[in-house]
Design a protein around this motif. Sequence first.
Motif, PDB file in Angstrom:
ATOM      1  N   GLN A  57       1.658   7.441   2.575  1.00  0.00           N
ATOM      2  CA  GLN A  57       2.835   8.005   1.918  1.00  0.00           C
ATOM      3  C   GLN A  57       2.613   8.113   0.411  1.00  0.00           C
ATOM      4  O   GLN A  57       2.991   9.103  -0.205  1.00  0.00           O
ATOM      5  N   ALA A  58       2.007   7.097  -0.178  1.00  0.00           N
ATOM      6  CA  ALA A  58       1.743   7.120  -1.620  1.00  0.00           C
ATOM      7  C   ALA A  58       0.838   8.289  -1.987  1.00  0.00           C
ATOM      8  O   ALA A  58       1.066   8.978  -2.982  1.00  0.00           O
ATOM      9  N   LYS A  59      -0.182   8.521  -1.176  1.00  0.00           N
ATOM     10  CA  LYS A  59      -1.071   9.654  -1.416  1.00  0.00           C
ATOM     11  C   LYS A  59      -0.313  10.970  -1.310  1.00  0.00           C
ATOM     12  O   LYS A  59      -0.515  11.883  -2.118  1.00  0.00           O
ATOM     13  N   ALA A  60       0.579  11.076  -0.331  1.00  0.00           N
ATOM     14  CA  ALA A  60       1.366  12.289  -0.150  1.00  0.00           C
ATOM     15  C   ALA A  60       2.313  12.493  -1.337  1.00  0.00           C
ATOM     16  O   ALA A  60       2.483  13.619  -1.817  1.00  0.00           O
ATOM     17  N   VAL A  61       2.909  11.413  -1.822  1.00  0.00           N
ATOM     18  CA  VAL A  61       3.796  11.501  -2.992  1.00  0.00           C
ATOM     19  C   VAL A  61       3.023  12.001  -4.203  1.00  0.00           C
ATOM     20  O   VAL A  61       3.472  12.901  -4.921  1.00  0.00           O
ATOM     21  N   ILE A  62       1.845  11.437  -4.425  1.00  0.00           N
ATOM     22  CA  ILE A  62       1.010  11.861  -5.562  1.00  0.00           C
ATOM     23  C   ILE A  62       0.633  13.327  -5.410  1.00  0.00           C
ATOM     24  O   ILE A  62       0.709  14.094  -6.381  1.00  0.00           O
ATOM     25  N   ASP A  63       0.252  13.742  -4.206  1.00  0.00           N
ATOM     26  CA  ASP A  63      -0.080  15.155  -3.981  1.00  0.00           C
ATOM     27  C   ASP A  63       1.130  16.053  -4.264  1.00  0.00           C
ATOM     28  O   ASP A  63       0.984  17.118  -4.856  1.00  0.00           O
ATOM     29  N   TYR A  64       2.311  15.623  -3.826  1.00  0.00           N
ATOM     30  CA  TYR A  64       3.509  16.408  -4.061  1.00  0.00           C
ATOM     31  C   TYR A  64       3.776  16.561  -5.557  1.00  0.00           C
ATOM     32  O   TYR A  64       4.062  17.644  -6.038  1.00  0.00           O
ATOM     33  N   LEU A  65       3.691  15.448  -6.246  1.00  0.00           N
ATOM     34  CA  LEU A  65       3.995  15.480  -7.686  1.00  0.00           C
ATOM     35  C   LEU A  65       2.918  16.218  -8.453  1.00  0.00           C
ATOM     36  O   LEU A  65       3.182  16.893  -9.424  1.00  0.00           O
ATOM     37  N   SER A  87       3.716   3.286   2.349  1.00  0.00           N
ATOM     38  CA  SER A  87       2.376   3.039   2.885  1.00  0.00           C
ATOM     39  C   SER A  87       1.368   3.754   1.984  1.00  0.00           C
ATOM     40  O   SER A  87       1.743   4.582   1.140  1.00  0.00           O
ATOM     41  N   ILE A  88       0.111   3.450   2.177  1.00  0.00           N
ATOM     42  CA  ILE A  88      -0.934   4.110   1.391  1.00  0.00           C
ATOM     43  C   ILE A  88      -0.907   5.614   1.643  1.00  0.00           C
ATOM     44  O   ILE A  88      -1.016   6.409   0.710  1.00  0.00           O
ATOM     45  N   PHE A  95      10.759  10.061   5.598  1.00  0.00           N
ATOM     46  CA  PHE A  95      10.929   8.832   4.845  1.00  0.00           C
ATOM     47  C   PHE A  95      12.189   8.118   5.327  1.00  0.00           C
ATOM     48  O   PHE A  95      13.195   8.755   5.642  1.00  0.00           O
ATOM     49  N   SER A  96      12.121   6.806   5.348  1.00  0.00           N
ATOM     50  CA  SER A  96      13.307   6.005   5.652  1.00  0.00           C
ATOM     51  C   SER A  96      14.277   6.130   4.479  1.00  0.00           C
ATOM     52  O   SER A  96      13.937   6.686   3.421  1.00  0.00           O
ATOM     53  N   LEU A  97      15.457   5.593   4.630  1.00  0.00           N
ATOM     54  CA  LEU A  97      16.445   5.639   3.561  1.00  0.00           C
ATOM     55  C   LEU A  97      15.923   4.948   2.297  1.00  0.00           C
ATOM     56  O   LEU A  97      16.092   5.460   1.184  1.00  0.00           O
ATOM     57  N   ILE A  98      15.266   3.822   2.450  1.00  0.00           N
ATOM     58  CA  ILE A  98      14.720   3.096   1.297  1.00  0.00           C
ATOM     59  C   ILE A  98      13.607   3.913   0.640  1.00  0.00           C
ATOM     60  O   ILE A  98      13.544   4.018  -0.589  1.00  0.00           O
ATOM     61  N   GLY A 140      -0.910  -1.019  -6.707  1.00  0.00           N
ATOM     62  CA  GLY A 140      -0.663  -2.142  -5.820  1.00  0.00           C
ATOM     63  C   GLY A 140      -0.124  -1.782  -4.458  1.00  0.00           C
ATOM     64  O   GLY A 140      -0.012  -2.653  -3.594  1.00  0.00           O
ATOM     65  N   ILE A 141       0.207  -0.512  -4.244  1.00  0.00           N
ATOM     66  CA  ILE A 141       0.714  -0.120  -2.920  1.00  0.00           C
ATOM     67  C   ILE A 141      -0.396  -0.332  -1.895  1.00  0.00           C
ATOM     68  O   ILE A 141      -1.520   0.100  -2.088  1.00  0.00           O
ATOM     69  N   GLY A 142      -0.054  -1.021  -0.842  1.00  0.00           N
ATOM     70  CA  GLY A 142      -1.016  -1.285   0.223  1.00  0.00           C
ATOM     71  C   GLY A 142      -1.829  -2.541   0.000  1.00  0.00           C
ATOM     72  O   GLY A 142      -2.576  -2.956   0.869  1.00  0.00           O
ATOM     73  N   GLY A 143      -1.686  -3.159  -1.172  1.00  0.00           N
ATOM     74  CA  GLY A 143      -2.421  -4.386  -1.453  1.00  0.00           C
ATOM     75  C   GLY A 143      -1.765  -5.589  -0.815  1.00  0.00           C
ATOM     76  O   GLY A 143      -0.629  -5.550  -0.360  1.00  0.00           O
ATOM     77  N   THR A 144      -2.498  -6.681  -0.786  1.00  0.00           N
ATOM     78  CA  THR A 144      -1.960  -7.904  -0.193  1.00  0.00           C
ATOM     79  C   THR A 144      -1.355  -8.823  -1.236  1.00  0.00           C
ATOM     80  O   THR A 144      -0.585  -9.708  -0.909  1.00  0.00           O
ATOM     81  N   ASP A 145      -1.692  -8.627  -2.489  1.00  0.00           N
ATOM     82  CA  ASP A 145      -1.181  -9.480  -3.565  1.00  0.00           C
ATOM     83  C   ASP A 145       0.187  -8.979  -3.990  1.00  0.00           C
ATOM     84  O   ASP A 145       0.309  -7.940  -4.623  1.00  0.00           O
ATOM     85  N   SER A 146       1.238  -9.716  -3.659  1.00  0.00           N
ATOM     86  CA  SER A 146       2.597  -9.260  -3.962  1.00  0.00           C
ATOM     87  C   SER A 146       2.864  -9.206  -5.453  1.00  0.00           C
ATOM     88  O   SER A 146       3.763  -8.519  -5.904  1.00  0.00           O
ATOM     89  N   GLU A 147       2.081  -9.933  -6.248  1.00  0.00           N
ATOM     90  CA  GLU A 147       2.255  -9.888  -7.706  1.00  0.00           C
ATOM     91  C   GLU A 147       1.821  -8.537  -8.263  1.00  0.00           C
ATOM     92  O   GLU A 147       2.348  -8.067  -9.248  1.00  0.00           O
ATOM     93  N   ARG A 148       0.814  -7.924  -7.648  1.00  0.00           N
ATOM     94  CA  ARG A 148       0.293  -6.651  -8.147  1.00  0.00           C
ATOM     95  C   ARG A 148       1.095  -5.462  -7.686  1.00  0.00           C
ATOM     96  O   ARG A 148       1.102  -4.428  -8.334  1.00  0.00           O
ATOM     97  N   SER A 149       1.735  -5.549  -6.546  1.00  0.00           N
ATOM     98  CA  SER A 149       2.441  -4.388  -6.021  1.00  0.00           C
ATOM     99  C   SER A 149       3.716  -4.143  -6.808  1.00  0.00           C
ATOM    100  O   SER A 149       4.435  -5.070  -7.135  1.00  0.00           O
TER     101      SER A 149
END
Length: 102
Positions: A94-102, A91-92, A36-39, A75-84
């Motif tokens: 990374q989000a899946k990996a985070v969910i799996d970890y948790l 990234s999608i 993961f990057s610093l952010i 909203g992760i990976g979506g194009t609508d910035s209001e939803r994210s």
Amino acid sequence: KLEEFLNLKQLKTSLKEAILLDYYTAGFWWAKEMNFSLIELSGFMDLLNFLLENLSGKRMTLGDNLKELAKAMAGIGGTDSERSGDLNFFSIEQAKAVIDYL
């Protein structure tokens, strides 16, 4: 360094402090291994803190906490910035990996 950052003063005699240090250390090293990057790392650590606070401070059930995680990740990976959400730097995959970890 995490011991200092978390302001743990009784680590050798407090099981609670030892568990907290272990929780955050395990999460930190997992995120580092994911390159993961610093952010992204910072966001992941914030997410760990958010979920722990939901359990300990708000006394949420596991099911309710999982719903909060779903809202945070929506909203992760979506194009609508209001939803994210605030975690849209993941990234999608990374989000899946985070969910799996948790």
